[in-house]
Write a protein that holds these residues in place. Structure first.
Motif, short mmCIF file in Angstrom:
data_model
loop_
_atom_site.label_atom_id
_atom_site.label_comp_id
_atom_site.label_asym_id
_atom_site.label_seq_id
_atom_site.Cartn_x
_atom_site.Cartn_y
_atom_site.Cartn_z
N ALA A 129 0.87 -1.26 0.01
CA ALA A 129 0.03 0.26 -0.02
C ALA A 129 0.85 1.14 0.15
O ALA A 129 0.25 2.44 -0.51
CB ALA A 129 -0.92 0.12 1.27
N LEU A 130 2.12 1.08 0.42
CA LEU A 130 3.02 2.29 0.32
C LEU A 130 3.84 2.58 -1.05
O LEU A 130 4.63 3.49 -1.06
CB LEU A 130 4.03 2.35 1.47
CG LEU A 130 3.53 2.34 2.91
CD1 LEU A 130 4.46 2.01 4.12
CD2 LEU A 130 2.55 3.54 3.01
N ARG A 131 3.45 1.68 -2.14
CA ARG A 131 4.10 1.96 -3.22
C ARG A 131 3.48 3.29 -3.89
O ARG A 131 2.45 3.32 -3.71
CB ARG A 131 3.80 0.83 -4.05
CG ARG A 131 4.55 0.86 -5.47
CD ARG A 131 3.96 -0.21 -6.57
NE ARG A 131 4.94 -1.30 -6.53
CZ ARG A 131 4.76 -2.18 -7.51
NH1 ARG A 131 3.74 -2.07 -8.41
NH2 ARG A 131 5.70 -3.19 -7.34
N PHE A 132 4.50 4.06 -4.32
CA PHE A 132 4.05 5.24 -4.83
C PHE A 132 3.57 6.35 -3.84
O PHE A 132 2.91 7.23 -4.13
CB PHE A 132 3.05 5.14 -5.97
CG PHE A 132 3.65 4.44 -7.41
CD1 PHE A 132 4.94 5.01 -7.93
CD2 PHE A 132 3.24 3.15 -7.84
CE1 PHE A 132 5.43 4.19 -9.08
CE2 PHE A 132 3.66 2.35 -8.83
CZ PHE A 132 4.87 3.24 -9.41
N ARG A 133 3.74 5.96 -2.65
CA ARG A 133 3.32 6.96 -1.71
C ARG A 133 4.60 7.75 -0.97
O ARG A 133 5.87 7.09 -0.98
CB ARG A 133 2.77 6.03 -0.49
CG ARG A 133 1.29 5.38 -1.01
CD ARG A 133 0.32 6.46 -1.62
NE ARG A 133 0.02 7.68 -0.73
CZ ARG A 133 -0.76 7.81 0.17
NH1 ARG A 133 -1.50 6.50 0.55
NH2 ARG A 133 -1.02 8.80 1.11
N ALA A 134 4.37 8.89 -0.45
CA ALA A 134 5.50 9.41 0.45
C ALA A 134 5.97 8.63 1.48
O ALA A 134 5.55 7.63 2.00
CB ALA A 134 4.96 10.78 1.08
N PRO A 135 7.36 8.82 1.76
CA PRO A 135 7.77 7.79 2.62
C PRO A 135 7.12 7.86 4.22
O PRO A 135 6.99 9.08 4.62
CB PRO A 135 9.42 8.36 2.87
CG PRO A 135 9.20 9.66 2.38
CD PRO A 135 8.34 9.58 1.45
N ALA A 136 6.97 6.78 4.71
CA ALA A 136 6.51 6.77 6.26
C ALA A 136 7.52 6.54 7.16
O ALA A 136 8.71 6.19 6.92
CB ALA A 136 5.41 5.69 6.21
N PRO A 137 7.28 6.58 8.45
CA PRO A 137 8.19 6.74 9.38
C PRO A 137 8.64 5.06 9.68
O PRO A 137 8.01 4.04 9.26
CB PRO A 137 7.38 6.93 10.75
CG PRO A 137 6.21 7.95 10.25
CD PRO A 137 5.99 7.11 8.78
N VAL A 138 9.99 4.88 10.15
CA VAL A 138 10.70 3.81 10.08
C VAL A 138 9.58 2.82 10.93
O VAL A 138 9.11 3.28 12.11
CB VAL A 138 12.00 4.03 10.84
CG1 VAL A 138 12.71 2.50 11.34
CG2 VAL A 138 12.96 4.75 9.91
N LEU A 139 9.72 1.45 10.55
CA LEU A 139 9.20 0.49 11.67
C LEU A 139 10.13 -0.05 12.50
O LEU A 139 10.99 -0.35 12.11
CB LEU A 139 8.72 -0.74 10.55
CG LEU A 139 7.63 -0.31 9.46
CD1 LEU A 139 7.16 -1.58 8.68
CD2 LEU A 139 6.30 0.32 10.10
N PRO A 140 9.54 -0.13 13.96
CA PRO A 140 10.68 -0.44 14.78
C PRO A 140 10.94 -1.99 14.72
O PRO A 140 10.13 -2.68 14.03
CB PRO A 140 10.00 -0.08 16.15
CG PRO A 140 8.43 -0.06 15.71
CD PRO A 140 8.30 0.48 14.23
N TRP A 141 11.98 -2.22 15.38
CA TRP A 141 12.48 -3.72 15.20
C TRP A 141 12.78 -4.23 16.58
O TRP A 141 13.17 -3.19 17.44
CB TRP A 141 13.61 -3.98 14.44
CG TRP A 141 14.66 -3.09 14.58
CD1 TRP A 141 15.71 -3.46 15.56
CD2 TRP A 141 15.14 -2.06 13.96
NE1 TRP A 141 16.77 -2.50 15.46
CE2 TRP A 141 16.31 -1.65 14.59
CE3 TRP A 141 14.38 -1.19 13.21
CZ2 TRP A 141 16.98 -0.25 14.13
CZ3 TRP A 141 15.07 0.07 12.69
CH2 TRP A 141 16.28 0.43 13.13
#
Length: 540
Positions: free
Chosen positions: A48-60
């Motif tokens: 769903a984030l393809r061609f979308r503005a960068p989203a916050p880092v996912l925590p690990w």
């Protein structure tokens, strides 16, 4: 081999554990360098984030191994530009960066208390927004880290995934943002601001630099409102500052891309389909099909739209409000010190598979289509024999790189310090081959790439010592500029001094450093050619 074994050295391995946005990363010590590779600075732009503005880092959870590079952006070795070798992992999950520091630097714990924070240099790679990555040259940046800076290199989305504008196909259910690669770079700079102190870097002293498309990124970032305050100095090496276009043109390229993609997937024509169908095609297409359609679009653009590059930022009126040259003219660019320059013969490289510039008779005629006859005649007089091959290459290189860089320099110099250079030195074999100091050659000097097979081949007929010397001087200038904003700050015996560029003062008129076997300063080099270009329509 365990992380602990790979990172063994004078320090305990856990001293290379650094907490960043998302969790803890564990670096590796390699001789006198400490490295953290593959650090994510945004969420994977997939699904769903393809061609979308960068989203916050996912925590690990736990400690993330940062001894290896992350995946590179999807790219091809069969297009106009030679992409990463097939053995290197490619993935849409490519928003990662590299951090290098000298092994004798203070630990992140000490630096976090504010002691002796180091200047930071953030490199944006080139490759026509089509190819490239932070792992292109294995040792690149290490010499900067050895000399007391924190070196960061950024991977970002390339090709259609980062630099085609599909925003006209947005729907409420499936929006498409513009300028995705540019947004990635801003997200990476925001990550540096928020995290670099933990590595011993000074978030208040960040220099962003790049070459070719990476330099276009630099001059463009200087005019992006969202990038304000994220960097404090800028270096643009051989930028094409005008290689970004209005939505009318970028929307046409997006439509052509959809036609190519649809045809390749046997989906029929999308010309008359709904936005919903176009969105479904873009979001569902295999990444290899996206890369192949990008290659096809790139191949047709130089003749259909001469003088342009279809992979580019778009002047969308929002994220990128206006043409950067206009922002520089009116003082709306970020007022940071700038080094900017080009190489002696930028255009000579672009032959064969790299034939993308306005260097053929039909392309040259198209470039002049909106220009007055008097101006056309004056410009042509500066390239005797045009459209003969050598003259055409120089015309095309000046059109794309040199003259718009002059415009950036003269306009920005009214508001902030500017230092202009021209890189002239080339080994004898390179000159005999007819390239001279062409596009990208300065990277071999600046990053000391001369020990690889290509670097050694270049100097097989001589010129190695002089070329290496030019690289050492460049690194000193770049480092001094990163530390203080003045390339002359600590160079000591380096001569001559590099004066500021000024297009309006009689006694310091357009002083430019010429980097050669023996460096020199010239007043308004190629001034008659500059004056001839002055009235050329696209750059006014």
């Amino acid at each position: 081999m365990s992380v602990e074994t790979r990172a063994s050295g004078a320090r305990d391995v856990h001293e290379l554990d650094v907490r960043v946005s998302g969790g803890v990363v564990r670096g590796i010590r390699e001789a006198d360098i400490e490295a953290w590779r593959g650090i994510p600075y945004a969420a994977p732009p997939v699904g769903a984030l393809r061609f979308r503005a960068p989203a916050p880092v996912l925590p690990w959870q736990g400690v993330r191994d940062a001894s290896r590079h992350g995946a590179v952006a999807p790219q091809s070795r069969r297009g106009q530009f030679l992409g990463a070798p097939s053995a290197i992992p490619r993935s849409e999950d490519c928003l990662n960066l590299l951090v290098l520091r000298g092994a004798d630097a203070r630990t992140g714990a000490n630096a976090a208390r504010g002691d002796d924070l180091a200047p930071v240099m953030v490199f944006i790679h080139g490759g026509a927004y089509s190819v490239g990555s932070v792992r292109e040259v294995p040792h690149q940046g290490m010499d900067f880290a050895r000399n007391g800076v924190i070196y960061v290199a950024v991977s970002y989305r390339l090709g259609a995934l980062g630099y085609l504008d599909f925003s006209s196909y947005s729907t409420p259910e499936r929006p498409f943002e513009s300028n995705l690669g540019l947004r990635d770079q801003v997200a990476a700079l925001a990550w540096v601001r928020d995290n670099i102190r933990a590595f011993g870097g000074d978030p208040g002293n960040v220099t962003v630099f790049g070459e070719s498309a990476g330099a276009n990124a630099v001059t463009t970032l200087m005019t992006v409102p969202a990038a304000a305050g994220l960097f404090h100095r800028a270096i643009a090496q051989s930028p094409p500052p005008n290689a970004l276009y209005l939505p009318e043109l970028t929307a046409r390229w997006a439509g052509q891309f959809l036609e190519l993609l649809s045809s390749a997937l046997d989906n029929g024509s999308v010309e008359a389909t709904s936005h919903e169908d176009a969105a479904a095609l873009l979001t569902g297409a295999p990444v290899d099909a996206l890369v192949a359609a990008t290659n096809a679009l790139q191949l047709r653009t130089p003749d259909e739209d001469p003088g342009t590059l279809c992979l580019c930022p778009v002047i969308d009126g929002d994220y990128l409000p206006e043409r950067p040259l206009d922002a520089f003219k009116h003082g709306r660019a970020h007022r940071v010190p700038l080094i900017i320059g080009t190489n002696d013969r930028e255009g000579s490289l672009f032959t064969g598979r790299l034939d993308i510039l306005a260097s053929t008779p039909p392309r040259i005629r198209a470039i002049f289509a909106r220009t007055r006859k008097k101006t056309r005649k004056a410009i042509k007089a500066e390239y005797p024999g045009l459209p003969a091959r050598r003259a055409a290459a120089d015309f095309a290189g000046d059109y794309s790189f040199w003259y718009p860089s002059i415009k950036v320099a003269e306009r920005h110099a009214r508001y902030a310090p500017v230092y202009m250079y021209r890189f002239d030195i080339a080994p004898r074999l390179v000159r005999l081959a007819g390239f001279d100091a062409t596009h990208g050659l300065e990277l071999f000097a600046l990053f000391d790439r001369m020990n690889g097979w290509f670097g050694r081949t270049m100097t097989v007929l001589g010129g190695r010592r002089a070329f290496l010397g030019a690289g050492r001087r460049m690194r000193r200038w770049w480092l001094d500029f990163a530390r203080t904003g003045d390339p002359n700050a600590q160079t000591g015996a380096v001569s001559p001094a590099w004066p500021r560029y000024d297009a309006e003062s009689d006694d310091r008129y357009r002083l430019t450093l010429i980097i050669d076997e023996v460096d020199r300063v010239e007043c308004d080099p190629r001034g008659e050619r500059r004056v001839a270009w002055q009235e050329f329509v696209p750059h006014v």
